[in-house]
Design a protein around this motif. Structure first.
Motif, PDB file in Angstrom:
ATOM      1  N   VAL A   8      97.037  70.215  95.094  1.00 47.07           N
ATOM      2  CA  VAL A   8      97.297  70.805  96.414  1.00 47.07           C
ATOM      3  C   VAL A   8      97.784  72.257  96.306  1.00 47.07           C
ATOM      4  O   VAL A   8      97.855  72.965  97.311  1.00 47.07           O
ATOM      5  CB  VAL A   8      98.302  69.956  97.237  1.00 47.07           C
ATOM      6  CG1 VAL A   8      97.716  68.588  97.536  1.00 47.07           C
ATOM      7  CG2 VAL A   8      99.638  69.840  96.529  1.00 47.07           C
ATOM      8  N   GLY A   9      98.092  72.717  95.082  1.00 49.65           N
ATOM      9  CA  GLY A   9      98.480  74.123  94.884  1.00 49.65           C
ATOM     10  C   GLY A   9      97.264  75.043  94.756  1.00 49.65           C
ATOM     11  O   GLY A   9      97.413  76.268  94.673  1.00 49.65           O
ATOM     12  N   ALA A  10      96.062  74.480  94.745  1.00 46.50           N
ATOM     13  CA  ALA A  10      94.860  75.278  94.471  1.00 46.50           C
ATOM     14  C   ALA A  10      94.570  76.287  95.583  1.00 46.50           C
ATOM     15  O   ALA A  10      94.069  77.386  95.322  1.00 46.50           O
ATOM     16  CB  ALA A  10      93.654  74.358  94.284  1.00 46.50           C
ATOM     17  N   ARG A  11      94.887  75.932  96.816  1.00 44.83           N
ATOM     18  CA  ARG A  11      94.567  76.835  97.944  1.00 44.83           C
ATOM     19  C   ARG A  11      95.312  78.162  97.786  1.00 44.83           C
ATOM     20  O   ARG A  11      94.741  79.237  97.957  1.00 44.83           O
ATOM     21  CB  ARG A  11      94.953  76.143  99.251  1.00 44.83           C
ATOM     22  CG  ARG A  11      94.596  76.915 100.499  1.00 44.83           C
ATOM     23  CD  ARG A  11      94.810  76.027 101.718  1.00 44.83           C
ATOM     24  NE  ARG A  11      94.599  76.732 102.955  1.00 44.83           N
ATOM     25  CZ  ARG A  11      95.571  77.255 103.689  1.00 44.83           C
ATOM     26  NH1 ARG A  11      96.828  77.152 103.281  1.00 44.83           N
ATOM     27  NH2 ARG A  11      95.301  77.866 104.821  1.00 44.83           N
ATOM     28  N   TYR A  25      93.532  70.437 101.676  1.00 44.14           N
ATOM     29  CA  TYR A  25      94.675  70.024 102.509  1.00 44.14           C
ATOM     30  C   TYR A  25      95.400  68.869 101.803  1.00 44.14           C
ATOM     31  O   TYR A  25      94.752  67.985 101.237  1.00 44.14           O
ATOM     32  CB  TYR A  25      94.211  69.573 103.909  1.00 44.14           C
ATOM     33  CG  TYR A  25      95.390  69.410 104.835  1.00 44.14           C
ATOM     34  CD1 TYR A  25      95.883  70.503 105.548  1.00 44.14           C
ATOM     35  CD2 TYR A  25      96.060  68.201 104.938  1.00 44.14           C
ATOM     36  CE1 TYR A  25      97.004  70.372 106.355  1.00 44.14           C
ATOM     37  CE2 TYR A  25      97.185  68.065 105.740  1.00 44.14           C
ATOM     38  CZ  TYR A  25      97.646  69.161 106.450  1.00 44.14           C
ATOM     39  OH  TYR A  25      98.773  69.041 107.235  1.00 44.14           O
ATOM     40  N   PRO A  26      96.738  68.865 101.831  1.00 43.78           N
ATOM     41  CA  PRO A  26      97.478  67.759 101.198  1.00 43.78           C
ATOM     42  C   PRO A  26      97.502  66.521 102.087  1.00 43.78           C
ATOM     43  O   PRO A  26      98.189  66.514 103.102  1.00 43.78           O
ATOM     44  CB  PRO A  26      98.893  68.340 101.030  1.00 43.78           C
ATOM     45  CG  PRO A  26      99.012  69.416 102.063  1.00 43.78           C
ATOM     46  CD  PRO A  26      97.625  69.901 102.380  1.00 43.78           C
ATOM     47  N   VAL A  27      96.726  65.513 101.741  1.00 42.89           N
ATOM     48  CA  VAL A  27      96.687  64.278 102.536  1.00 42.89           C
ATOM     49  C   VAL A  27      97.566  63.236 101.834  1.00 42.89           C
ATOM     50  O   VAL A  27      97.212  62.698 100.784  1.00 42.89           O
ATOM     51  CB  VAL A  27      95.235  63.766 102.707  1.00 42.89           C
ATOM     52  CG1 VAL A  27      95.216  62.485 103.535  1.00 42.89           C
ATOM     53  CG2 VAL A  27      94.376  64.832 103.380  1.00 42.89           C
ATOM     54  N   LYS A  28      98.715  62.989 102.450  1.00 43.03           N
ATOM     55  CA  LYS A  28      99.714  62.138 101.775  1.00 43.03           C
ATOM     56  C   LYS A  28      99.289  60.668 101.736  1.00 43.03           C
ATOM     57  O   LYS A  28      98.726  60.148 102.698  1.00 43.03           O
ATOM     58  CB  LYS A  28     101.061  62.275 102.480  1.00 43.03           C
ATOM     59  CG  LYS A  28     102.167  61.435 101.832  1.00 43.03           C
ATOM     60  CD  LYS A  28     103.531  62.033 102.000  1.00 43.03           C
ATOM     61  CE  LYS A  28     104.126  61.697 103.334  1.00 43.03           C
ATOM     62  NZ  LYS A  28     105.593  61.983 103.350  1.00 43.03           N
ATOM     63  N   ASN A  60     100.448  65.827 107.158  1.00 44.35           N
ATOM     64  CA  ASN A  60     101.775  66.321 107.522  1.00 44.35           C
ATOM     65  C   ASN A  60     102.204  67.455 106.598  1.00 44.35           C
ATOM     66  O   ASN A  60     103.368  67.545 106.214  1.00 44.35           O
ATOM     67  CB  ASN A  60     102.765  65.138 107.452  1.00 44.35           C
ATOM     68  CG  ASN A  60     104.104  65.472 108.052  1.00 44.35           C
ATOM     69  OD1 ASN A  60     104.225  66.413 108.834  1.00 44.35           O
ATOM     70  ND2 ASN A  60     105.131  64.734 107.655  1.00 44.35           N
ATOM     71  N   GLY A  61     101.235  68.260 106.159  1.00 45.51           N
ATOM     72  CA  GLY A  61     101.568  69.400 105.302  1.00 45.51           C
ATOM     73  C   GLY A  61     102.010  68.965 103.916  1.00 45.51           C
ATOM     74  O   GLY A  61     101.807  67.823 103.500  1.00 45.51           O
ATOM     75  N   GLU A  62     102.656  69.900 103.209  1.00 46.35           N
ATOM     76  CA  GLU A  62     103.057  69.620 101.817  1.00 46.35           C
ATOM     77  C   GLU A  62     104.405  68.896 101.784  1.00 46.35           C
ATOM     78  O   GLU A  62     105.411  69.432 101.322  1.00 46.35           O
ATOM     79  CB  GLU A  62     103.110  70.930 101.038  1.00 46.35           C
ATOM     80  CG  GLU A  62     102.233  70.861  99.795  1.00 46.35           C
ATOM     81  CD  GLU A  62     102.106  72.167  99.060  1.00 46.35           C
ATOM     82  OE1 GLU A  62     102.844  72.325  98.078  1.00 46.35           O
ATOM     83  OE2 GLU A  62     101.263  73.002  99.449  1.00 46.35           O
TER      84      GLU A  62
END
Ligand SMILES: Cc1cc2nc3c(=O)[nH]c(=O)nc-3n(C[C@H](O)[C@H](O)[C@H](O)COP(=O)(O)OP(=O)(O)OC[C@H]3O[C@@H](n4cnc5c(N)ncnc54)[C@H](O)[C@@H]3O)c2cc1C
Length: 426
Positions: A271-274, A287-290, A338-340
């Motif tokens: 998720v840090g790739a963006r 997008y970080p999908v929890k 819900n974001g990171e």
């Protein structure tokens, strides 16, 4: 914050090693494949060990049978219904976010490519199997491999019939799976309780512990001469004339800052790739999908014999399972936009323990380890295995809900791309 690389870096970049950013499953398999192709490799990760983020406690499935991408109109309809239920497999935080909205817009734009992307994912997943097993065998990695197949179970006719259509696409990608009636489900996995309309069984799929595998392969990378810089948080990339790139990072332990030149940089940062892609002038809309998992500790004999060995995917709840040796049973699921945010919410863990109690009433959930991780998901559900705009930058990232299943193949692909590029320049 950004550090500028000293000018001396530019001249040394062409002779420098290849950097891999990220020591999750994608980064470590990439580093291993690059080493095997003859490159000198340095891996960076902000954690003190490998596989401490999404590659820590996932569902465990190596599942070509789960290759169906989510970009289907029925997923959109189900998603809208689920948004009204607190215990639903999907949860979207309605708080406005440009990142989330652009991601959803691109998700909808990918609907027409559903068929092609599902077939391609199945192909990739099948290609990954042998690479994954070969690396484990060559390095003697014990990762609780269970080669007992994966069974998908359906509670109603409509979802079963949709799955039958998916089977045709999987077949096109090279995957055979068997249609099952309710009696077959009990024959294949006698421990499972409940009433089912039907199922599909994929005997060639398997399961294993992603953390054990990645940690074992990280040790092999070091044994084979690769360097892994742990505790190194990267916050700067300087693109150098002539092709290389300089990486700037700070130690998460001492705060010390450093910059180092590389001939190529492969971004495998989950998720840090963006953020890193933006530093390189590229757009990779991960997008970080929890998701959540519980690891049920099977501490007594009764629980051990009441827990399944065959891996399951329960379509109604979108829950997957894997048996990690005699004493651990992993249950994973849910998708949260819900974001990171990695908070472990009790109200999202509860449906997983309740599911275990309903389907496997003989399994004690007295000792359960909860976990949450962020799937690095692209809007079209397809990993990015490609060059960046600058000749020194490459990506192997965005594997979403199938990183364990696909990484061994994409690592091989990116290693070929990087080494071909280097050979051309010699
Ligand atoms: C609940 C759940 C269940 C799942 N079940 C399955 C399954 O059954 N089968 C399957 O195939 N997949 C499954 N997945 C998906 C799979 O786990 C992921 O796709 C995979 O782990 C992603 O690996 P990765 O290497 O891309 O990311 P990660 O494992 O997150 O690794 C990325 C690494 O990059 C590092 N990093 C990022 N930015 C920086 C920076 N700036 N500086 C230094 N380091 C940095 C991070 O520290 C991290 O270690 C599941 C995921 C979840 C959440």
């Amino acid at each position: 914050m950004s550090v500028s690389a000293p000018s001396i870096l530019a001249s040394s970049a062409s002779t420098a090693p290849v950097a891999v950013i990220g020591a999750g499953i994608t980064g470590i398999t990439t580093a291993y494949q690059l080493l095997m192709a003859g490159c000198a490799v340095v891996v960076f990760d902000r954690h003190p060990y490998a596989a401490m983020e999404t590659s820590f406690a996932n569902g465990g499935q190596l599942s070509a049978s789960n290759a169906e991408v989510w970009t289907h109109p029925s997923t959109v309809l189900k998603g809208l219904k689920w948004m009204l239920r607190a215990d639903a497999p999907l949860l979207v935080n309605p708080k406005p976010s440009w990142h989330k909205y652009t991601w959803f817009a691109e998700f909808l734009a990918a609907l027409p490519r559903y068929r092609r992307n599902t077939v391609e994912t199945a192909r990739l997943a099948i290609a990954a199997r042998q690479h994954l097993l070969d690396m484990a065998e060559a390095e003697g990695i014990d990762f609780n491999l269970e080669r007992r197949g994966i069974m998908h179970i359906y509670r109603d006719r409509a979802s079963y019939e949709h799955a039958a259509k998916v089977s045709v696409l999987l077949q096109e990608g090279g995957l055979a799976r068997e249609a099952l009636g309710p009696d077959d489900i009990r024959r294949i996995e006698p421990t499972v309780q409940g009433t089912y309309y039907g199922g599909f069984f994929t005997p060639s799929d398997f399961t294993g512990d992603i953390h054990r595998y990645t940690a074992g392969l990280a040790k092999a990378v070091e044994r084979r001469g690769g360097v892994i810089r742990y505790d190194a948080a990267i916050d700067a990339l300087r693109l150098l004339d002539g092709g290389g790139a300089a990486i700037g990072w700070s130690s998460t332990l001492t705060g010390e800052r450093r910059a180092e030149p590389f001939s190529k940089v492969v971004i495998c940062a989950g998720v840090g790739a963006r953020r890193l892609a933006a530093l390189a002038g590229d757009r990779v809309n991960v997008y970080p999908v929890k998701g959540y998992s519980i690891t049920v500790m099977l501490n007594d004999e009764a629980s051990q014999s009441a827990a399944p060995w065959v891996s399951l995917l329960d379509d109604a709840t979108k829950i997957v399972t894997s048996r990690l040796g005699a004493e651990r049973f992993r249950i994973a699921g849910t998708a949260e936009y819900n974001g990171e945010n990695k908070d472990i919410r009790a109200d999202r863990i509860r449906p997983l323990t309740d599911w275990c109690r309903r389907l496997f009433p003989g399994v004690s959930v007295e000792h359960v380890i909860p976990w949450a991780g962020l799937r690095p998901m692209m809007p079209d559900m397809m990993p990015r295995v490609q060059r960046g705009q600058h000749p020194g930058i490459f990506y192997n990232t965005g594997h979403g809900h199938l990183g364990w299943t696909l990484s061994a193949a994409t690592a091989h692909m990116i290693a070929v791309m990087v080494t071909e590029d280097m050979a051309r320049k010699r």
